[in-house]
Design an enzyme around this catalytic site. Sequence first.
Site, PDB file in Angstrom:
ATOM      1  N   HIS A 180      -1.432   3.579 -14.410  1.00  0.00           N
ATOM      2  CA  HIS A 180      -0.535   3.636 -13.252  1.00  0.00           C
ATOM      3  C   HIS A 180      -0.482   2.297 -12.517  1.00  0.00           C
ATOM      4  CE1 HIS A 180      -1.905   7.686 -14.220  1.00  0.00           C
ATOM      5  NE2 HIS A 180      -0.803   8.148 -13.656  1.00  0.00           N
ATOM      6  N   HIS A 238       5.495   4.396 -11.281  1.00  0.00           N
ATOM      7  CA  HIS A 238       4.292   5.186 -10.985  1.00  0.00           C
ATOM      8  C   HIS A 238       3.261   5.180 -12.110  1.00  0.00           C
ATOM      9  CE1 HIS A 238       1.776   8.692 -10.079  1.00  0.00           C
ATOM     10  NE2 HIS A 238       2.032   9.092 -11.305  1.00  0.00           N
ATOM     11  N   GLU A 268     -11.880  27.335   3.342  1.00  0.00           N
ATOM     12  CA  GLU A 268     -12.874  27.331   2.261  1.00  0.00           C
ATOM     13  C   GLU A 268     -12.762  26.086   1.382  1.00  0.00           C
ATOM     14  OE1 GLU A 268     -10.735  29.820   2.810  1.00  0.00           O
ATOM     15  OE2 GLU A 268     -11.962  31.486   3.532  1.00  0.00           O
ATOM     16  N   HIS A 270     -11.109  42.040  -1.879  1.00  0.00           N
ATOM     17  CA  HIS A 270     -12.345  41.354  -1.500  1.00  0.00           C
ATOM     18  C   HIS A 270     -13.461  41.510  -2.533  1.00  0.00           C
ATOM     19  CE1 HIS A 270     -10.283  40.801   2.200  1.00  0.00           C
ATOM     20  NE2 HIS A 270     -11.356  40.427   2.888  1.00  0.00           N
TER      21      HIS A 270
HETATM   22  C1  LIG Z   1      -3.757  18.240  -7.765  1.00  0.00           C
HETATM   23  C2  LIG Z   1      -2.918  17.321  -8.572  1.00  0.00           C
HETATM   24  N1  LIG Z   1      -1.698  17.696  -8.950  1.00  0.00           N
HETATM   25  C3  LIG Z   1      -0.940  16.883  -9.706  1.00  0.00           C
HETATM   26  C4  LIG Z   1      -1.396  15.668 -10.122  1.00  0.00           C
HETATM   27  C5  LIG Z   1      -0.575  14.798 -11.050  1.00  0.00           C
HETATM   28  N2  LIG Z   1      -0.066  13.646 -10.266  1.00  0.00           N
HETATM   29  C6  LIG Z   1      -0.650  12.447 -10.325  1.00  0.00           C
HETATM   30  S1  LIG Z   1       0.004  11.381  -9.232  1.00  0.00           S
HETATM   31  C7  LIG Z   1       1.136  12.519  -8.704  1.00  0.00           C
HETATM   32  C8  LIG Z   1       2.093  12.244  -7.585  1.00  0.00           C
HETATM   33  C9  LIG Z   1       2.474  10.845  -7.455  1.00  0.00           C
HETATM   34  O1  LIG Z   1       2.990  10.610  -6.188  1.00  0.00           O
HETATM   35  P1  LIG Z   1       2.130   9.899  -5.090  1.00  0.00           P
HETATM   36  O2  LIG Z   1       0.968  10.716  -4.762  1.00  0.00           O
HETATM   37  O3  LIG Z   1       3.039   9.562  -3.997  1.00  0.00           O
HETATM   38  O4  LIG Z   1       1.605   8.586  -5.799  1.00  0.00           O
HETATM   39  P2  LIG Z   1       2.449   7.285  -6.138  1.00  0.00           P
HETATM   40  O5  LIG Z   1       3.382   7.631  -7.249  1.00  0.00           O
HETATM   41  O6  LIG Z   1       3.158   6.912  -4.900  1.00  0.00           O
HETATM   42  O7  LIG Z   1       1.424   6.310  -6.558  1.00  0.00           O
HETATM   43  C10 LIG Z   1       0.974  13.702  -9.391  1.00  0.00           C
HETATM   44  C11 LIG Z   1       1.834  14.902  -9.186  1.00  0.00           C
HETATM   45  C12 LIG Z   1      -2.699  15.306  -9.692  1.00  0.00           C
HETATM   46  N3  LIG Z   1      -3.242  14.150 -10.038  1.00  0.00           N
HETATM   47  N4  LIG Z   1      -3.418  16.122  -8.901  1.00  0.00           N
END
Ligand SMILES: Cc1ncc(C[n+]2csc(CCOP(=O)(O)OP(=O)(O)O)c2C)c(N)n1
Length: 661
Positions: free
Chosen positions: A28, A258, A407, A469
């Site tokens: 990334h 990304h 939680e 529960h």
């Molecule tokens: C709980 C979770 N869901 C999904 C992902 C997969 N995932 C990685 S980054 C991302 C989103 C990217 O957007 P952002 O957080 O704004 O990061 P940016 O692209 O700006 O670096 C997702 C959905 C993850 N890592 N964790």
Amino acid sequence: MNEVSHASLANAIRALAMDAVEKAQSGHPGLPMGAADIATVLFTRVLKFNAADPHWPDRDRFVLSAGHGSMLLYALLHLTGENSMTIEEVRNFRQYGSKTPGHPEYGHTPGVEVTTGPLGQGLATSVGLALAERMLAAEFGDVVDHRTYVLASDGDLMEGVSQEAIAIAGHLKLNRLTVLWDDNGISIDGPLSVSDSVDQLKRFEACGWNASRVDGHDPQAILAALEAAQNSDRPTLIACRTVIGFGAPKRAGTAKAHGEPLGAEEMAGAKAALGWKAEPFEIPADILAVWREAGARGAKAQAQWEAKLASLEPAKRAEFLRRQQGRLPAALREVVAAEKQRLAASGVSIATRKSSEAALKILAPAVPELLTGSADLTGSNNTKVEATPAISPGNYAGRYIHWGIREHGMAAAVNGVALHGGYIPSGSTFLAFADYCRPALRLAALMGIGSIEVMTHDSIGLGEDGPTHQPVEHLASLRAIPGLLVFRPADATEALECWQAALEERKAPSVLALTRQNLPPARKSYVEENLSARGAYELSPASGPAKVSLFASGSEVEIALAAQDILEAEGTPTRVVSVPCFELFLRQDDAARRTVIGQAPVRVAVEAGIAMGWDLFLGREGAFVGMTGFGASAPYKKLYEHFGINAGAVAQAARNGLKGV
Ligand SMILES: Cc1ncc(C[n+]2csc(CCOP(=O)(O)OP(=O)(O)O)c2C)c(N)n1
Ligand SMILES: [Mg+2]
């Protein structure tokens, strides 16, 4: 000497990120390129750290909550001179055995404070880091005096756990917690506008935070905001407006930046736009020198801190060091032995949630690093004792945390406290809500840290509250998490032993599953050894060479013992094995395991949950008495009858097995 521009320092991060992702053909680049200015200001101007000693207890913590941007952190560790983060490691980004795995892994890469990647977890865990700092300072004074910084992405703030985290941090006034939000308006599906329109500043403010917005590419503005955060009486959000993939000619500002390599052409364009002329993985000496200077800056602060530590009163210093090093007090074993002797003679029927409370009354005074708390079920979880007074906003002298009905936030923050050092933290809730904690429990297991969760009301035995529960699949699903110790004690002695085992296990998290209903003593004589720590052991031998082995955990041990009486009365030699913890049993060697499983031709297990996992004891032939669907709302004795979990059913399963022998 500082003639190197801020831009050059930040571009070193960008270049390493581009190069590493390109070489790996995976990773990334967008976040490191976009957040490089923020990280540069933080690491060269603000963060208190010493790259030569990433474990210095009084360092500021930096958590990259957006773990997908791992190359940002690896670049920082390399540039500031953390010893193991060589350029070779950076070149080996995402390769087997490297210090540069896809997402940052605690315990694997020095300088990584928290394993991150599941969005939201890093932020929520950081609340525990910041809380532990305040609590430890309340105990030991200004030898504990540091801050916690988080770099969070849009995804971190969208995840539900972030709400729990920021609400509790704001409530507790954790003013040494600063969140830098990489506010780039982009996530994987495109512009954030496709899925989000939250006013984050207002959200954080509503939760008791300071919040401001800066240009995330303006070093002066970032610095000013970070300085303002230092004088705040509340936690701070700094929304840093950034451009994802900053510098990349076509991809900057788009979701394309990304999570994939830029490609040769785009990378060349980016380097040209940034004015970066060095070869791949090369950092010009003048730029590296400034970074290394930043990495060494904290050495002086560390020396001052060492002096401060040395001037502490000797007993206090020894206690501080013991706690930092995670060595348990010698008193633990003594108080456990004395209490076990008392329990062996007591003969009272008591719920294991109550015997856990009784254990805490003994353990908490002997183990001052033990913290307890509950997600608003204090009176049901029985986790608050006299030695653990509650903390409150601004007053951190205490050992109990009212987490509120949060939680997931609790479990993540408990991990943060454990990661910080100085404490053995525990939280508590109902076992049915373990699912609300699961992402944090999984990370605790992956990180190999000793978080403890007390989870009461552990079966249909809770009765009238009904199937919403009543845990059914929860024990099996928790046992499925590699390394997580799931304890289910059968009586007061085992409850104390399980607590002891959880405290002594500092490299794996524990869940203690405890009953609401009363249980008679299963252990009636004193044995010095912690038998529960074996995971499974023969509780009651057969009258002769055993024909039947009965296995049970927790509240069903009573049922197994009653079934043993029935079978023995019929002339069938029957033994009972108590199974307080699968995971610890799996740690025994083969011979020990074979002995516990025994030679009896018929094996039956009983647990008021689903069968999944019990083949560990039953093999392919054994029978299981338990649940196959959800519970129901009724008094618990009626439920045990209705679902056929009783001594008669266990005895019948054994008889059926004997027919086939
Ligand atoms: C709980 C979770 N869901 C999904 C992902 C997969 N995932 C990685 S980054 C991302 C989103 C990217 O957007 P952002 O957080 O704004 O990061 P940016 O692209 O700006 O670096 C997702 C959905 C993850 N890592 N964790
Ligand atoms: Mg984003």
